[in-house]
Design an enzyme around this catalytic site. Structure first.
Site, PDB file in Angstrom:
ATOM      1  CE  LYS A  91      -4.116  -1.907   0.099  1.00 19.38           C
ATOM      2  NZ  LYS A  91      -3.816  -3.341   0.104  1.00 19.38           N
TER       3      LYS A  91
HETATM    4  C1  LIG Z   1      -9.963  -2.705  -2.087  1.00 18.81           C
HETATM    5  C2  LIG Z   1      -9.458  -3.412  -0.873  1.00 18.81           C
HETATM    6  N1  LIG Z   1     -10.305  -3.671   0.140  1.00 18.81           N
HETATM    7  C3  LIG Z   1      -9.907  -4.285   1.255  1.00 18.81           C
HETATM    8  C4  LIG Z   1      -8.614  -4.711   1.436  1.00 18.81           C
HETATM    9  C5  LIG Z   1      -8.257  -5.465   2.671  1.00 18.81           C
HETATM   10  O1  LIG Z   1      -7.211  -4.924   3.365  1.00 18.81           O
HETATM   11  P1  LIG Z   1      -6.282  -5.888   4.287  1.00 18.81           P
HETATM   12  O2  LIG Z   1      -5.497  -6.746   3.367  1.00 18.81           O
HETATM   13  O3  LIG Z   1      -5.443  -4.895   5.042  1.00 18.81           O
HETATM   14  O4  LIG Z   1      -7.191  -6.659   5.183  1.00 18.81           O
HETATM   15  C6  LIG Z   1      -7.683  -4.453   0.432  1.00 18.81           C
HETATM   16  C7  LIG Z   1      -6.269  -4.829   0.596  1.00 18.81           C
HETATM   17  O5  LIG Z   1      -5.626  -5.535  -0.015  1.00 18.81           O
HETATM   18  C8  LIG Z   1      -8.109  -3.822  -0.768  1.00 18.81           C
HETATM   19  O6  LIG Z   1      -7.264  -3.608  -1.786  1.00 18.81           O
END
Ligand SMILES: Cc1ncc(COP(=O)(O)O)c(C=O)c1O
Length: 378
Positions: free
Chosen positions: A183
């Site tokens: 990210k």
């Molecule tokens: C659009 C979107 N939503 C939700 C997430 C979920 O985040 P995490 O991987 O921190 O749980 C991500 C991350 O990859 C994402 O790209």
């Protein structure tokens, strides 16, 4: 120093002495969790996106879950959302035994189409969950006119700004950011919920910590909660990353500009589609560089061809409704969301990270030019 034959990775975080020092300080303090770095990170993050409150959580997924609970989504409810997203945005709805109802996306921005979303509303719709996909701001003013509670999935969109100048995450609805290693800002794993409502903040803070209110005694809990806490180690990394965020965002935007120049011939001669330019005052927070191969070109062959030339690339993103779990659970079939399906079948993410060099971008462009030629099927 990268050499001509070094493989080009897909993503790489920028971490340096500041993060190392920040972690060492936490280790030496002995206060590894529930310490002072968590609220410090929250305050700095809230200020950054212009939100009244922020709550640090263990992941973007955890943040989505708590944000949906905060606005009252529960069993039997429907939440209108995008099928062109990472699976977590739909999964979080299912955690509360609610149902994600997909609607098609805009072919240019790739974000949930407000008209399609409005058409998907029923008397069971409890919320809309737009996703700022690939860092491009979703059309929040249009969703706000639907007069339904909103949770924003901003996991990919730190640094994005709406046309009216509001940073993504600063409009007041619970908005959720993710800090996984690819990210714009990373804490390894982690997330943040920003919001205007102090009641939401109180609920999220309690539920991330097993349902304990701030004024309660140790091991006393007045509601159901989870362990969705972010550690002080992760928060310290987050604070150091926030300090370099502007530079990292600017570097990503520069790399995106190099890609536009280097891929211009593939756009005009082969019909390659690049991420859309900023439109009508919206500003993308650059996260990934996703291109669509033209119709008649095999996307997976293109990825293989890039791999043979030392360039990492991935099919990104697959349509959620066509994943086996969603097909089996809800009976989804190809053809339901034609714009999303057409785009996801042709999309691939190219290497993209802040300290990518112009030379690496050129190598990717050359490899893509070569890989596209034999993979044309018509
Ligand atoms: C659009 C979107 N939503 C939700 C997430 C979920 O985040 P995490 O991987 O921190 O749980 C991500 C991350 O990859 C994402 O790209």
């Amino acid at each position: 120093m990268s050499r001509a034959h070094d493989p080009v990775p897909l993503a790489r975080p920028v971490l340096g002495a500041a993060e190392e020092q920040a972690v060492l300080e936490v280790l030496r303090s002995g206060h590894l969790s529930l310490g002072p770095r968590v609220p410090a990170f929250e305050r700095a993050f809230a200020a950054r996106v212009g939100a009244a409150h922020a709550s640090a959580v263990s992941s973007g997924t955890a943040g989505l879950h708590l944000a949906l609970r905060a606005i009252g989504v529960g069993e039997g409810d429907e939440v209108v959302t995008s099928p062109l997203s990472f699976v977590a945005s739909a999964n979080a709805v299912l955690y509360e035994r609610a149902r994600p109802v997909f609607a098609d996306v805009d072919p240019i921005t790739l974000n949930l189409d407000p008209g399609a979303a409005a058409a998907a509303v029923t008397d069971r719709t409890a919320a809309v969950l737009p996703v700022h996909i690939f860092g491009y701001p979703a059309d929040l003013p249009a969703f706000e006119r639907m007069s339904l509670p909103i949770v924003e999935d901003a996991c990919e969109a730190l640094g994005a700004v709406h046309a009216d100048g509001t940073p993504v995450g600063g409009r007041g609805h619970p908005a959720v950011f993710g800090f996984y290693a690819n990210k714009q800002l990373t804490t390894g794993e982690g997330g943040m919920v920003t919001m205007a409502s102090s009641a939401h903040k109180e609920q999220v803070d309690s539920e991330r910590n097993q349902g304990r209110a701030p004024d309660m005694g140790w091991l006393d809990h007045d509601r159901l909660g989870f362990n969705y806490r972010l550690s002080d180690i992760a928060s310290a990394i987050g604070i150091a990353q926030l300090d370099r965020l502007d530079a990292m965002l600017a570097a990503r935007a520069t790399v995106a500009g190099w890609y536009r120049e280097s891929l211009a011939a593939l756009v005009s001669e082969y019909g390659l589609t690049l991420p859309c330019d900023d439109r009508d005052g919206d500003v993308r927070g650059w996260f990934v560089f996703v291109v669509q191969v033209p119709h008649g070109t095999d996307r997976d062959d293109t990825i293989r061809g890039l791999g043979e030339r030392g360039v990492s690339a991935k099919a990104y993103l697959p349509a959620i409704h066509l994943m086996s779990f969603y097909r089996e659970r809800f009976g989804h079939r190809p053809g339901e969301f034609p714009v999303c399906e057409d785009i996801t079948a042709r999309s691939l993410a190219l290497p993209f990270f802040p300290d990518m060099t112009r030379d690496q971008v050129e190598r990717v462009a050359t490899a893509l030019t070569e890989a596209l030629q034999p993979s044309r099927t018509t």
